[in-house]
Motif scaffolding. Sequence first.
Motif, PDB file in Angstrom:
ATOM      1  N   VAL A   1      -4.358  13.282   1.373  1.00 40.24           N
ATOM      2  CA  VAL A   1      -2.930  12.983   1.450  1.00 40.24           C
ATOM      3  C   VAL A   1      -2.405  12.755   0.039  1.00 40.24           C
ATOM      4  O   VAL A   1      -2.863  11.841  -0.664  1.00 40.24           O
ATOM      5  CB  VAL A   1      -2.654  11.748   2.329  1.00 40.24           C
ATOM      6  N   CYS A   2      -1.449  13.576  -0.359  1.00 43.30           N
ATOM      7  CA  CYS A   2      -0.885  13.474  -1.709  1.00 43.30           C
ATOM      8  C   CYS A   2       0.369  12.610  -1.697  1.00 43.30           C
ATOM      9  O   CYS A   2       1.191  12.696  -0.775  1.00 43.30           O
ATOM     10  CB  CYS A   2      -0.516  14.854  -2.230  1.00 43.30           C
ATOM     11  N   MET A   3       0.524  11.814  -2.756  1.00 43.68           N
ATOM     12  CA  MET A   3       1.683  10.924  -2.853  1.00 43.68           C
ATOM     13  C   MET A   3       2.168  10.850  -4.284  1.00 43.68           C
ATOM     14  O   MET A   3       1.367  10.863  -5.218  1.00 43.68           O
ATOM     15  CB  MET A   3       1.313   9.514  -2.349  1.00 43.68           C
ATOM     16  N   ARG A   4       3.477  10.733  -4.436  1.00 48.08           N
ATOM     17  CA  ARG A   4       4.044  10.451  -5.750  1.00 48.08           C
ATOM     18  C   ARG A   4       4.026   8.939  -5.939  1.00 48.08           C
ATOM     19  O   ARG A   4       4.630   8.203  -5.161  1.00 48.08           O
ATOM     20  CB  ARG A   4       5.487  10.943  -5.848  1.00 48.08           C
ATOM     21  N   GLY A   5       3.360   8.463  -6.986  1.00 43.39           N
ATOM     22  CA  GLY A   5       3.340   7.039  -7.271  1.00 43.39           C
ATOM     23  C   GLY A   5       4.220   6.708  -8.450  1.00 43.39           C
ATOM     24  O   GLY A   5       4.805   7.603  -9.088  1.00 43.39           O
ATOM     25  N   ALA A   6       4.324   5.417  -8.755  1.00 43.58           N
ATOM     26  CA  ALA A   6       5.148   4.988  -9.886  1.00 43.58           C
ATOM     27  C   ALA A   6       4.575   5.499 -11.209  1.00 43.58           C
ATOM     28  O   ALA A   6       5.306   5.774 -12.158  1.00 43.58           O
ATOM     29  CB  ALA A   6       5.233   3.463  -9.899  1.00 43.58           C
TER      30      ALA A   6
ATOM     31  N   GLN B   1       6.880  -5.446   0.741  1.00 38.93           N
ATOM     32  CA  GLN B   1       6.326  -4.261   0.105  1.00 38.93           C
ATOM     33  C   GLN B   1       5.630  -3.366   1.118  1.00 38.93           C
ATOM     34  O   GLN B   1       5.639  -2.137   0.992  1.00 38.93           O
ATOM     35  CB  GLN B   1       5.340  -4.659  -1.002  1.00 38.93           C
ATOM     36  N   ALA B   2       5.028  -3.971   2.134  1.00 34.85           N
ATOM     37  CA  ALA B   2       4.367  -3.181   3.173  1.00 34.85           C
ATOM     38  C   ALA B   2       5.376  -2.320   3.912  1.00 34.85           C
ATOM     39  O   ALA B   2       5.114  -1.150   4.220  1.00 34.85           O
ATOM     40  CB  ALA B   2       3.647  -4.101   4.149  1.00 34.85           C
ATOM     41  N   PHE B   3       6.549  -2.885   4.194  1.00 36.61           N
ATOM     42  CA  PHE B   3       7.599  -2.100   4.836  1.00 36.61           C
ATOM     43  C   PHE B   3       8.114  -1.019   3.886  1.00 36.61           C
ATOM     44  O   PHE B   3       8.270   0.143   4.269  1.00 36.61           O
ATOM     45  CB  PHE B   3       8.759  -3.003   5.259  1.00 36.61           C
ATOM     46  N   LYS B   4       8.368  -1.410   2.646  1.00 36.69           N
ATOM     47  CA  LYS B   4       8.931  -0.463   1.681  1.00 36.69           C
ATOM     48  C   LYS B   4       7.993   0.705   1.431  1.00 36.69           C
ATOM     49  O   LYS B   4       8.431   1.856   1.304  1.00 36.69           O
ATOM     50  CB  LYS B   4       9.236  -1.188   0.366  1.00 36.69           C
ATOM     51  N   LEU B   5       6.692   0.430   1.359  1.00 39.01           N
ATOM     52  CA  LEU B   5       5.703   1.461   1.041  1.00 39.01           C
ATOM     53  C   LEU B   5       5.049   2.065   2.281  1.00 39.01           C
ATOM     54  O   LEU B   5       4.005   2.711   2.179  1.00 39.01           O
ATOM     55  CB  LEU B   5       4.637   0.877   0.103  1.00 39.01           C
ATOM     56  N   HIS B   6       5.640   1.821   3.445  1.00 36.91           N
ATOM     57  CA  HIS B   6       5.234   2.476   4.701  1.00 36.91           C
ATOM     58  C   HIS B   6       3.812   2.133   5.151  1.00 36.91           C
ATOM     59  O   HIS B   6       3.204   2.908   5.900  1.00 36.91           O
ATOM     60  CB  HIS B   6       5.378   4.001   4.569  1.00 36.91           C
ATOM     61  N   ARG B   7       3.293   0.978   4.725  1.00 32.99           N
ATOM     62  CA  ARG B   7       1.925   0.635   5.116  1.00 32.99           C
ATOM     63  C   ARG B   7       1.800   0.338   6.603  1.00 32.99           C
ATOM     64  O   ARG B   7       0.719   0.505   7.182  1.00 32.99           O
ATOM     65  CB  ARG B   7       1.439  -0.585   4.304  1.00 32.99           C
TER      66      ARG B   7
ATOM     67  N   GLY C   1      12.619  -7.054  -8.807  1.00 33.50           N
ATOM     68  CA  GLY C   1      12.362  -6.672 -10.187  1.00 33.50           C
ATOM     69  C   GLY C   1      11.543  -5.404 -10.251  1.00 33.50           C
ATOM     70  O   GLY C   1      11.325  -4.708  -9.250  1.00 33.50           O
ATOM     71  N   LYS C   2      11.062  -5.084 -11.418  1.00 35.00           N
ATOM     72  CA  LYS C   2      10.295  -3.857 -11.654  1.00 35.00           C
ATOM     73  C   LYS C   2       9.088  -3.782 -10.723  1.00 35.00           C
ATOM     74  O   LYS C   2       8.355  -4.753 -10.556  1.00 35.00           O
ATOM     75  CB  LYS C   2       9.837  -3.828 -13.119  1.00 35.00           C
TER      76      LYS C   2
END
Length: 489
Positions: free
Chosen positions: A40-45, A181-187, A207-208
């Motif tokens: 599974v490919c993902m674009r990360g920060a 973060q779990a919701f934001k990152l679809h975990r 923040g960042k």
Amino acid sequence: MRIKDWLREISYEVVQGSLEVEVEEVVYDSRKACPGAVFVCMRGARTDSHSFCSQVYEAGGRVFVVEHPVELPKDAVIIKVENGRQALAYLSAARFGYPDRKMVTIGVTGTKGKTTTTHMIKAILEACGKKVGMVGTNGVYFAGVKEPTVNTTPESYQLHQYFDRMVEAGCEYMVMEVSSQAFKLHRTDGIFFDFGIFTNISPDHIGKDEHADFAEYLACKAQIFAQSRIGIGDLDDAHFDEVTKDADCPLYTYSLEQDADFMAQDIRYVADAGTVGLKFTVKGRFEADVQVGIPGRFNVSNAMAALSVCSFFNLPKEKVCHALEHIHVNGRMELAYSSEVCKVIIDYAHNAVSMESLLKTLREYHPARLVVVFGCGGNRAKERRYSMGEMAGKLADLSIITADNSRFEKVEDIINDIKSALIPTGGAYLEIWDRREAITYAIAHAQKGDMIAVIGKGHEDYQEVDGVRTHFLDREVVDEAVAGLSAGR
């Protein structure tokens, strides 16, 4: 299994190859690629894992789930999705046979209270003879197993792997902390909790690399009610209406201050040689006289969240109440030592908001002196140091400033920053750079009636200096200090 069987709940486009190919595993780290695995490919920060597809192919991987086009030989299967992280969550659930659907699942979200509430729910269920799995800040627990976690809510693959092990171990219930973060990152995508609990929300994690603003943070927290069959929330929270306005599940409320489905009344503070806690009466859909064995009015709210959800399980009231009276949560208002001379509380409070709440809570027990032992982590926003220093100076009778996780900064520099905000308040303080010495000093010099709060690290069992972690647990240091004091006498 065939890859098409794992894609049943995902929207996708076949770019190349056949969906009849057999698969055995899901990976998102190219170093774990192997024949039979879906990559599974993902674009990360910082990294785009699409760039590792050729290495995965060389390692034997032939099935690729991508967000944008990649060039691979004709025998590779390429499946395009809109969001790789979301696909990872659904594929992981399918790979392990949807284990979350084989248990009663309880998700708890909120700025504060997640860890304590999940521990309370687990304690109540286990006291009633139920087998429970738990995932959160303090680790993963089930069937006598305890494993550490890096994140409050692990990555989706790890989550479903843990769920599978829980089911195998016979767990009937699973309770977990669900971070924003779990919701934001679809975990947690694809998980539909039987019960979703919202404890509270206040500005944090903005923040960042976290949330752009409070609106995004709140929207992520509100997601709990889009992923739950039954919702439960704290009616006393100032943002309750905003968080719940789009909830499309039956919603139940608890409160310490107003009419709700579950109400706490007649709250009393309790402190003796072995206990620091509260007593209260519960009215509404569940009725009982309850004592909570950890301090703080906010822990009445946490207990109400736990009681609210457990009321749906038809459990014996006497066992429910016994569990709360004897509750123990590592590093969360943890009573580490109690005697006629002093009481020592360990807590994870590591910012001004949580520090203020803790110190004001302990003031409610009218200690002779309130002593706080704390530092601040290095390579983090300096504002935290200034605000904690100011709070300590205003609310504590004595502050002992010491090391936390200094990381790549000098302890001296961090302490100086803290002092720059504490000194103008006129508050009494000492600086003892070594954390072990600071804790030992506080206990050795305790005066009768003192309450000592050792804060900032809580359950953490390490100290990080110059990128190196060494074992350090505040609770163990308290035990050592008390033992040394006893030996000296």
